[in-house]
Structures are given as structure tokens and as C-alpha cells.
Design an enzyme around this catalytic site. Structure first.
Site, PDB file in Angstrom:
ATOM      1  N   GLU A  99       0.881  -1.266  -0.085  1.00  6.75           N
ATOM      2  CA  GLU A  99       0.020   0.007   0.012  1.00  6.75           C
ATOM      3  C   GLU A  99       1.085   1.129   0.008  1.00  6.75           C
ATOM      4  OE1 GLU A  99      -3.486   0.111   2.859  1.00  6.75           O
ATOM      5  OE2 GLU A  99      -3.115   2.309   2.597  1.00  6.75           O
ATOM      6  N   HIS A 129       1.882   4.695  -1.880  1.00  5.52           N
ATOM      7  CA  HIS A 129       1.284   5.618  -2.848  1.00  5.52           C
ATOM      8  C   HIS A 129       2.344   6.461  -3.536  1.00  5.52           C
ATOM      9  CE1 HIS A 129      -2.069   4.149  -1.077  1.00  5.52           C
ATOM     10  NE2 HIS A 129      -1.850   4.687   0.192  1.00  5.52           N
ATOM     11  N   HIS A 171      -9.212   0.710  -1.019  1.00  8.64           N
ATOM     12  CA  HIS A 171      -8.419   1.893  -0.051  1.00  8.64           C
ATOM     13  C   HIS A 171      -9.511   2.866   0.420  1.00  8.64           C
ATOM     14  CE1 HIS A 171      -5.806   5.192   0.782  1.00  8.64           C
ATOM     15  NE2 HIS A 171      -4.835   4.211   1.294  1.00  8.64           N
ATOM     16  N   ASP A 215       2.138   2.181   4.117  1.00  8.42           N
ATOM     17  CA  ASP A 215       1.451   3.311   3.493  1.00  8.42           C
ATOM     18  C   ASP A 215       2.210   4.363   3.278  1.00  8.42           C
ATOM     19  OD1 ASP A 215      -0.952   4.471   2.981  1.00  8.42           O
ATOM     20  OD2 ASP A 215      -2.096   4.176   5.143  1.00  8.42           O
TER      21      ASP A 215
END
Ligand code: GRE
Ligand code: ZN
Length: 321
Positions: A7, A9, A156, A281
Site C-alpha cells: 500500500e 502511494h 483503499h 502506507d
């Protein structure tokens, strides 16, 4: 030990300009790292022993743009992700496709192109698009495409609609509202509810091959699992199993942003240790904090390897290492 994080980004100036996304108010100034896909990101991965980031466009990606802008932007993001970002550093980056979910048929075609032609590993979908959840019949074709391609969808969180924002998050001091409606709390409830909506609407009964990944140690679902079985499963739904069965058979979850032993133990008990995968994250959470927590967890070497890379390799269809 090899570590894959799922995850993680990124943004591009074009995407941020199109959505007007401003995350500069967040602690740690993640906005300063979002668009970097070069040395700084790689150094921070190296410092924390993260071998591979599976990249995804930052929420809400193109999902709230009108379809005539969302479709070409999703296409150019996915092509650039595959052909320049991943192709330039293929041992360090993989990616999830961005989908123009406001037009479900176009999203389905873009998922197919992204997987078949660009080699992306599935897609990240950010919550409800314009307030429409994935259990809506209009998304059945897109979800079937994912199952037919045998790729996962990473579900998400995304920003709430104005109605939800006003009802739940207005009238609070300073940036408490924006924090609570997102990563502080609201996002996690929304994704938990989204998954239960999909379960109770029979989505997984109709599409047995559908695989969904969620982050944040299961988005609160471990805490509510028994309660859901006691109350929701007992109601007059047509679903074939208790709610918790779907969690253990269709949902995988990552450690993104949640570096706490108690919730980890509960998530592992609820979903099964064999469905848990390491994630950070980035750039909203810190690679080193995630790594140090993960290294301290009391795990057998086999379980540590599963969470660190082998379950992700199986779920994402990567060669096992
Ligand atoms: C994210 O994961 O996308 C995210 C944000 C903003 C704050 C925290 C966070 O976009 O995890
Ligand atoms: Zn995230």
C-alpha cells in the site's frame, strides 16, 4: 529477508493538478515525498529493508473526476507507471492500476489493458465513487473482470461525500474534522462497512474468484467480526456463510499504517496469519517505524517470511523467492 510492501502511494503533478489534492496539512509533510519515484524514495526503502513497493496512485486518484477526464488520465497514469516508473526500476517497483470507476465499463476495460498489456498486478479502488459502493450492480462486470484476470482489487479508503462530511465531521476544532473523516478514524469504518455491504449483497457468492485486499490491519473488521456474525449473519440475507467466513476466504489484509501488536494479533486470529501481508502506507506512514515494529513481532521464521513476501507473491502472482 525479502520484503514487499503493497500500500505504497505516489502522485504525479498532473494527477495532483487534476484533483486539487492537498495533503500538506498532514503531519510529516507527506506531500513532499509523494511525487518522488527516484533516489529519495529508494533510499528510504533501503534504510528500512523494503525491497519492493507495489505502487498505487494516491486517493482518490481519478475517481471523482468526470469520466471524460478520468478515463484518459487513468490510461496515461497506468501507461507511465508501467512503461517508465516500473520499467526503469523493475526490481524495486510494481504497481496497481488506477481505474476510472465513474464509468464502470471503461474501468473494466482499463483493468484488462493494465493487466494484459502493461503487466500491472491488479487495481486499487478508493472506496465509494460518488457515494456508490462496489456492491452496486453496475460494478458486477468490473469485479468479474478482476476475478477472470485472477488479479486482486486493493480496496483503499477515500474522502467522504459532502453529506457524510456535514453529518459526522463538521463543527470540530481546527483540522480535527479533516483528520477524523480520513486516516484518524472515518476511513477505516467506511471500508469495513464497504466490505460488509459486499458480503451481505452476495457479491462473493456470485463471484467466487474475487479477491480483495484491505489495509490497516483489516479496517476494524477484526474487532466487529463476532458482532457481525451474531447480528448481521442471522438476518434474512441470501448469503451462504456467516460474515466472518468471507473475511477468511475472500479478504487479505495488510499492516499499512497500523503498527500495534494487539490489533495485529486480533487481525491474525480473525483472518488467519496466512492472509496478512506487510505494508507501510508510504509516504503517509514511515518505512522505518513499520520495519522496526515488524521485526519486533513474535513470529516464527516461516510466518515472518509469509507476511514479509511469500503471501504477497502468491496473491499478486509474482514468482516466489
Ligand atoms: C493514504 O493512505 O492515502 C493517506 C492519505 C492521507 C492521510 C493518511 C493516509 O491520503 O494514510
Ligand atoms: Zn494508504
Amino acid at each position: 529477508m525479502r520484503t514487499i510492501a503493497l500500500e505504497e502511494h505516489y502522485g504525479t503533478p498532473e494527477l495532483l493538478a487534476a484533483t486539487g489534492l492537498d495533503v500538506s496539512w498532514l503531519p510529516g509533510r507527506p506531500d513532499q515525498r509523494l511525487c518522488d519515484l527516484g533516489d529519495d524514495r529508494l533510499r528510504r526503502m533501503d534504510d528500512a529493508g523494503i525491497d519492493v513497493q507495489v505502487l498505487s496512485a494516491v486517493t482518490p486518484a481519478v475517481q471523482e473526476l468526470p469520466a471524460d477526464r478520468a478515463i484518459p488520465l487513468a490510461q496515461s497514469l497506468n501507461t507511465e507507471l508501467a512503461e517508465s516508473i516500473i520499467a526503469g526500476t523493475p526490481d524495486r517497483f510494481s504497481g496497481f492500476a488506477t481505474l476510472p470507476t465513474g464509468d464502470p465499463e471503461a474501468a473494466s476495460r482499463e483493468l484488462e489493458r493494465s493487466v494484459r498489456e502493461l503487466g500491472l498486478l491488479g487495481a486499487m479502488i478508493h472506496g465509494a465513487t460518488g457515494g456508490v459502493f462496489l456492491d452496486d450492480p453496475r460494478y458486477e462486470g468490473l469485479l468479474r473482470t478482476a476475478a477472470d484476470l485472477d488479479v486482486p482489487i486493493y480496496l483503499h479508503p477515500e474522502y467522504p461525500t459532502d453529506t457524510i462530511r456535514t453529518a459526522y465531521y463538521s463543527g470540530l476544532p481546527g483540522s480535527v474534522g479533516p483528520a477524523l473523516e480520513t486516516a484518524g478514524m472515518g476511513w477505516h469504518f467506511e471500508i469495513g462497512l464497504h466490505i460488509v455491504r459486499m458480503i451481505t449483497q452476495g457479491v462473493f457468492d456470485r463471484i467466487p474468484g474475487l479477491r480483495i485486499i484491505i489495509g490497516h490491519l483489516g479496517e476494524g473488521l477484526p474487532f466487529y467480526s463476532q458482532r457481525l456474525d451474531d447480528f448481521v449473519s442471522a438476518l434474512d440475507t441470501d448469503i451462504a456463510h456467516p460474515v466472518s467466513w468471507y473475511l477468511r476466504n475472500h479478504i487479505w489484509e495488510t499492516t499499512s499504517g497500523f503498527f500495534y501488536d494487539g490489533p495485529f494479533t486480533l487481525a491474525a486470529e480473525t483472518f488467519g496469519l496466512d492472509r496478512m501481508m506487510f505494508s507501510v502506507d508510504y509516504p503517509f506512514s514511515d518505512n522505518t517505524r513499520a520495519r522496526e515494529w515488524f521485526d519486533r513481532l513474535d513470529l516464527s521464521e516461516t510466518d515472518r517470511a509469509a507476511i514479509s513476501h511469500s503471501t504477497a507473491e502468491a496473491v499478486l502472482g509474482l514468482p516466489s523467492t
